[in-house]
Design a protein around this motif. Structure first.
Motif, PDB file in Angstrom:
ATOM      1  N   LEU A  37      -3.862  -4.014  -2.168  1.00 36.98           N
ATOM      2  CA  LEU A  37      -2.897  -3.208  -2.902  1.00 36.98           C
ATOM      3  C   LEU A  37      -2.850  -1.745  -2.485  1.00 36.98           C
ATOM      4  O   LEU A  37      -1.877  -1.320  -1.874  1.00 36.98           O
ATOM      5  CB  LEU A  37      -3.106  -3.333  -4.415  1.00 36.98           C
ATOM      6  N   ILE A  38      -3.848  -0.949  -2.816  1.00 32.98           N
ATOM      7  CA  ILE A  38      -3.798   0.474  -2.482  1.00 32.98           C
ATOM      8  C   ILE A  38      -3.779   0.668  -0.963  1.00 32.98           C
ATOM      9  O   ILE A  38      -3.002   1.459  -0.442  1.00 32.98           O
ATOM     10  CB  ILE A  38      -4.994   1.228  -3.116  1.00 32.98           C
ATOM     11  N   GLY A  39      -4.637  -0.038  -0.262  1.00 33.15           N
ATOM     12  CA  GLY A  39      -4.673   0.051   1.197  1.00 33.15           C
ATOM     13  C   GLY A  39      -3.370  -0.395   1.826  1.00 33.15           C
ATOM     14  O   GLY A  39      -2.891   0.209   2.778  1.00 33.15           O
ATOM     15  N   TRP A  40      -2.794  -1.438   1.273  1.00 31.53           N
ATOM     16  CA  TRP A  40      -1.525  -1.928   1.798  1.00 31.53           C
ATOM     17  C   TRP A  40      -0.415  -0.922   1.563  1.00 31.53           C
ATOM     18  O   TRP A  40       0.444  -0.726   2.416  1.00 31.53           O
ATOM     19  CB  TRP A  40      -1.168  -3.270   1.181  1.00 31.53           C
ATOM     20  N   ALA A  41      -0.423  -0.276   0.409  1.00 26.48           N
ATOM     21  CA  ALA A  41       0.602   0.737   0.105  1.00 26.48           C
ATOM     22  C   ALA A  41       0.454   1.940   1.035  1.00 26.48           C
ATOM     23  O   ALA A  41       1.452   2.466   1.546  1.00 26.48           O
ATOM     24  CB  ALA A  41       0.500   1.164  -1.355  1.00 26.48           C
ATOM     25  N   VAL A  42      -0.783   2.369   1.265  1.00 27.66           N
ATOM     26  CA  VAL A  42      -1.016   3.502   2.159  1.00 27.66           C
ATOM     27  C   VAL A  42      -0.670   3.118   3.604  1.00 27.66           C
ATOM     28  O   VAL A  42      -0.248   3.965   4.398  1.00 27.66           O
ATOM     29  CB  VAL A  42      -2.469   4.006   2.032  1.00 27.66           C
ATOM     30  N   SER A  43      -0.813   1.856   3.942  1.00 23.38           N
ATOM     31  CA  SER A  43      -0.451   1.390   5.284  1.00 23.38           C
ATOM     32  C   SER A  43       1.026   1.622   5.587  1.00 23.38           C
ATOM     33  O   SER A  43       1.394   1.843   6.738  1.00 23.38           O
ATOM     34  CB  SER A  43      -0.775  -0.091   5.448  1.00 23.38           C
ATOM     35  N   LEU A  88      -8.203  -0.675   9.130  1.00 25.64           N
ATOM     36  CA  LEU A  88      -9.135  -0.533   8.004  1.00 25.64           C
ATOM     37  C   LEU A  88      -8.420  -0.625   6.661  1.00 25.64           C
ATOM     38  O   LEU A  88      -8.923  -1.240   5.724  1.00 25.64           O
ATOM     39  CB  LEU A  88      -9.890   0.791   8.110  1.00 25.64           C
ATOM     40  N   LEU A  89      -7.236  -0.027   6.561  1.00 24.69           N
ATOM     41  CA  LEU A  89      -6.483  -0.079   5.308  1.00 24.69           C
ATOM     42  C   LEU A  89      -6.006  -1.489   4.975  1.00 24.69           C
ATOM     43  O   LEU A  89      -5.827  -1.833   3.809  1.00 24.69           O
ATOM     44  CB  LEU A  89      -5.290   0.872   5.355  1.00 24.69           C
ATOM     45  N   SER A  90      -5.793  -2.299   5.990  1.00 25.15           N
ATOM     46  CA  SER A  90      -5.306  -3.658   5.739  1.00 25.15           C
ATOM     47  C   SER A  90      -6.338  -4.514   5.004  1.00 25.15           C
ATOM     48  O   SER A  90      -5.989  -5.525   4.405  1.00 25.15           O
ATOM     49  CB  SER A  90      -4.893  -4.330   7.044  1.00 25.15           C
ATOM     50  N   PHE A  91      -7.613  -4.110   5.034  1.00 20.49           N
ATOM     51  CA  PHE A  91      -8.657  -4.851   4.331  1.00 20.49           C
ATOM     52  C   PHE A  91      -8.784  -4.467   2.859  1.00 20.49           C
ATOM     53  O   PHE A  91      -9.507  -5.112   2.118  1.00 20.49           O
ATOM     54  CB  PHE A  91     -10.015  -4.657   5.023  1.00 20.49           C
ATOM     55  N   ILE A  92      -8.102  -3.406   2.452  1.00 16.43           N
ATOM     56  CA  ILE A  92      -8.175  -2.947   1.060  1.00 16.43           C
ATOM     57  C   ILE A  92      -6.935  -3.450   0.325  1.00 16.43           C
ATOM     58  O   ILE A  92      -5.812  -3.023   0.630  1.00 16.43           O
ATOM     59  CB  ILE A  92      -8.241  -1.409   0.984  1.00 16.43           C
TER      60      ILE A  92
END
Length: 117
Positions: free
Chosen positions: A74-80, A68-72
């Motif tokens: 910048l922020i999602g990628w950083a949290v990934s 799910l985070l991979s679809f967001i």
């Protein structure tokens, strides 16, 4: 009789894993991709335990969170990246034979993924 002749006759002994070793194996392999999780769930059907149930839920929850985070952007990628580090720690604890509740979402995974029993 040589060891080769002994093996050729089909009289060899493969030592069986203890139940806890198989439970740990199920827990560890569940963290390795969707294919690993599917293999773990098949093996789990013959080696049910609270330990393997716990890790199956945690690993599936981490995989879904990462996806799910991979679809967001910048922020999602950083949290990934943080999810990846937590994933590595969870594998480490599975290898040790200990339960590791994932920070923030671990309890949620245990409650919501109750189809794994």
């Amino acid at each position: 009789m040589t060891s080769f002749e002994y093996l050729a006759m089909g009289q060899f002994h493969i030592p069986s894993k203890s139940n806890f070793d198989m439970v740990k194996f199920v827990a560890v392999i569940s963290y390795f991709t969707v294919i690993g999780w599917c293999i773990a769930i098949v093996l789990y059907s013959g080696n049910r335990s609270s330990f393997s149930t716990f890790h199956l839920k945690q690993s599936l929850g981490l995989a879904l969170t990462f996806t799910l985070l991979s679809f967001i952007p910048l922020i999602g990628w950083a949290v990934s990246i943080l999810v990846f580090i937590i994933w590595l720690v969870a594998i480490y604890y599975a290898v040790l034979g200990k339960k590791y509740l994932v920070p923030f979402l671990g309890e949620y995974f245990q409650r919501q993924l109750d189809f794994i029993k």
